[in-house]
Each structure stands twice: as structure tokens, then as C-alpha cells.
Design an enzyme around this catalytic site. Structure first.
Site, PDB file in Angstrom:
ATOM      1  N   PRO A   2       0.809  -1.217   0.000  1.00 37.29           N
ATOM      2  CG  PRO A   2      -0.674  -1.528   1.734  1.00 37.29           C
ATOM      3  CD  PRO A   2       0.634  -1.985   1.211  1.00 37.29           C
ATOM      4  CD  GLU A   3       4.223   2.563  -3.558  1.00 36.62           C
ATOM      5  OE1 GLU A   3       4.324   3.646  -4.161  1.00 36.62           O
ATOM      6  OE2 GLU A   3       4.818   1.541  -3.914  1.00 36.62           O
ATOM      7  NE  ARG A 119       7.353  -9.755   4.671  1.00 38.49           N
ATOM      8  CZ  ARG A 119       7.787  -9.160   3.569  1.00 38.49           C
ATOM      9  NH1 ARG A 119       7.046  -9.118   2.492  1.00 38.49           N
ATOM     10  NH2 ARG A 119       8.965  -8.602   3.528  1.00 38.49           N
TER      11      ARG A 119
END
Length: 280
Positions: A2-3, A119
Site C-alpha cells: 500500500p502506497e 508480515r
DNA sequence: ACGCGTGCCTGTTGGC
DNA sequence: TGCCAACAGGCACGCG
């Protein structure tokens, strides 16, 4: 990953689901998901969600808490693999669920907000706006690219670092990650290796235009989905189908046919066309 | 003050 | 076919 466009999409898709709902319970399933500066998440219980917004890659949920002892902001940093998903009240946490917020709408109807993060790099921070300046990352966050002018952008590009590294530095400009840095530089026909302060005024303006075009195009397509990213409804974005640089190493340039080069720059994979994006 | 290297994480991929 | 190293990558942190 996600940016800015992906976080913007999550903020937009989440809003209709959670606006007006109150938090009735919080279950933190992994301690390291809580940011060290966060107020206890249990203090969110009893507050209602009144809005969503975004700053850089940070997702913000606004709450109606007025007491200074209670958080009025829930900040989520999705980092690599974080997801905020709205689910029905019977949904159960799984292996990668890091936090569950039980919600209730004004009619008493229940639902859940999941923070999933494979993660486990992502963070949740419950706070109040007056405390945000204590957070170095927030305080140092650079300008929003979609609100920047060419003159303002030129101000950002002071150092001698390669321009790609400058674009990834959230203190220089907020919200750009590896994907949109490579895509923007390709569209602007500027080499990622050029020292940031070596760009002419015309190149600076061109790069800002490319950044804004790429971000707007991606937002219009609900972001890019590679591997993990999904919006609040679990839907994928589509901008990955429009990539011209990211992931194109070894393939012909979409503009001139030259084989795209793949290098490491500051530890990040960087793809560019050696012909269209000349170093000098 | 700056730049660099490392650690955090786990699922996927590629080479032998 | 199976194993394991490399890889993905944003950011905090410690070092020089």
C-alpha cells in the site's frame, strides 16, 4: 504494497461501512502491532467513527471522543502487507489477523473491522491530534504530492542523493513508495540515478506532473494489487495492469523497445529504460 | 546532520 | 522433486 493510492482507496471504501458505528470491543492479537506511542486500544471502546482520511501512506480514522484521556484518532500504517477489512459480525480472526475491532451501528447491528498483516510490519496508533507532533515520523512527513506546486517541489529536491531515493524519503514527499517512484520517473523520462538537485526547472515540473498523473490514474483504478493489497471490501485494484516500469526489468520498454534495466538503488529494486531515462 | 547497513517479518520464488 | 537461499520492501535504529 500500500502506497498513497492504495491507502486512499482503503480510506474511501472503508468510510461507508464504518461511519457512525461505535467501537464496542477491541482485541489486539499481536503486541508488536501497537505503536510504542499509542494509547491503549481499549480506550477506543465507546467511541464512534466519524470519518476516514489519509496522510501520506497513513490511514486515519476519526473518532468522536472529546475527553483528553480518550483517543480521537486511530492511525494505521499498513506498511507492506497490512489490510483493513470490514467483515460481518461472525467473521473469525485467522493466522495473520493482528487486531479486531467489534463495531455496532446505531440500530445495534454488529460488524467487525479486521487489521490483517501477514508480515506484521504494520502499526496501529491510537492518539489525539495534539500528540501527533511527538511522533517523529508524523512531524517530519513531507508535503502531499497531490497538493504540491512545481516551486514547492523544487524546494524538496535539495540534496545530492539520486532522485529515486529522494522520492522514497517520506520526509521529502509523503506517500510515494517503490512502485510509484519508478512509474513516475519513467513517465517523466528522468533517470532514477540523477542527483536530486541536478534537475532543471522544466524537469522538476515534468516529474511533479508525472507523479500527480500516476497517483491520480492509480486512485481512479482503486490502486495496484500485487500480492497482498486489497481495499476494505477485499477487492483488488487494477493499476498493476498499467505498470510501465515496476516489475518490467528485462522486458522491452513500452516507449522505445529497449530492454528495461533492473538495478539496486539504496537497497531497492529499481527499473528504468536506459534510453528514455538517460543519466545525463 | 547525513548516509549507510541491519533488523524486523513471512510467504513466494528460483536455483541447484 | 525437495531443499534452502534470496527476495519482496517501508521504516526504525545504530553506526561512523
Amino acid at each position: 504494497m500500500p502506497e498513497l493510492p492504495e491507502v486512499e482507496t482503503v480510506a474511501r471504501t472503508l468510510l461507508p461501512h464504518i461511519r457512525g458505528r461505535s467501537i464496542v470491543a477491541v482485541q489486539l492479537l499481536r503486541d508488536s502491532t501497537l505503536h510504542p506511542l499509542s494509547m491503549p486500544l481499549t480506550r477506543l471502546v465507546g467511541s464512534s467513527i466519524i470519518g476516514t482520511s489519509r496522510r501520506g501512506k497513513l490511514l486515519l480514522l476519526q473518532l468522536d471522543a472529546t475527553s483528553s484521556a480518550r483517543p480521537s484518532l486511530l492511525v494505521a500504517h499498513l506498511r507492506m502487507t497490512g489490510r483493513l477489512l470490514h467483515k460481518d459480525s461472525c467473521a473469525a480472526p485467522h493466522k495473520h489477523t493482528r487486531c479486531v475491532f467489534a463495531l455496532k451501528d446505531p440500530d445495534g447491528e454488529g460488524s467487525k473491522l479486521f487489521f490483517d498483516d501477514t508480515r506484521a510490519f504494520g502499526k496501529l496508533l491510537a492518539t489525539r491530534p495534539e500528540f501527533l507532533p511527538q511522533w517523529d515520523f508524523w512531524r517530519n512527513l513531507g508535503p502531499e504530492p497531490l497538493e504540491l506546486t512545481p516551486a514547492g517541489f523544487a524546494e524538496c529536491l535539495k540534496g545530492t542523493r539520486p532522485i529515486k531515493q529522494a522520492l522514497l524519503d517520506q520526509r521529502v514527499i509523503a506517500g510515494i513508495g517503490n512502485i510509484y517512484a519508478d512509474e513516475s520517473l519513467f513517465r517523466a523520462r528522468i533517470s532514477p540515478l540523477r542527483p536530486a538537485n541536478s534537475l532543471s526547472a522544466a524537469e522538476t515540473a515534468r516529474l511533479l506532473q508525472a507523479i500527480q498523473d500516476v497517483l491520480r490514474l492509480s486512485i481512479a483504478q482503486c490502486g495496484s494489487s500485487i500480492r497482498d493489497y486489497q481495499d476494505a471490501d477485499g477487492n483488488a485494484g487494477a493499476f498493476q495492469n498499467s505498470f510501465q516500469a515496476y516489475g518490467q526489468g528485462g522486458k522491452p520498454c513500452k516507449n522505445c523497445g529497449t530492454i528495461m534495466e533492473k538495478i539496486k538503488l539504496g537497497g531497492r529494486t529499481t527499473v528504468f529504460c536506459p534510453r528514455c531515462q538517460k543519466s545525463r
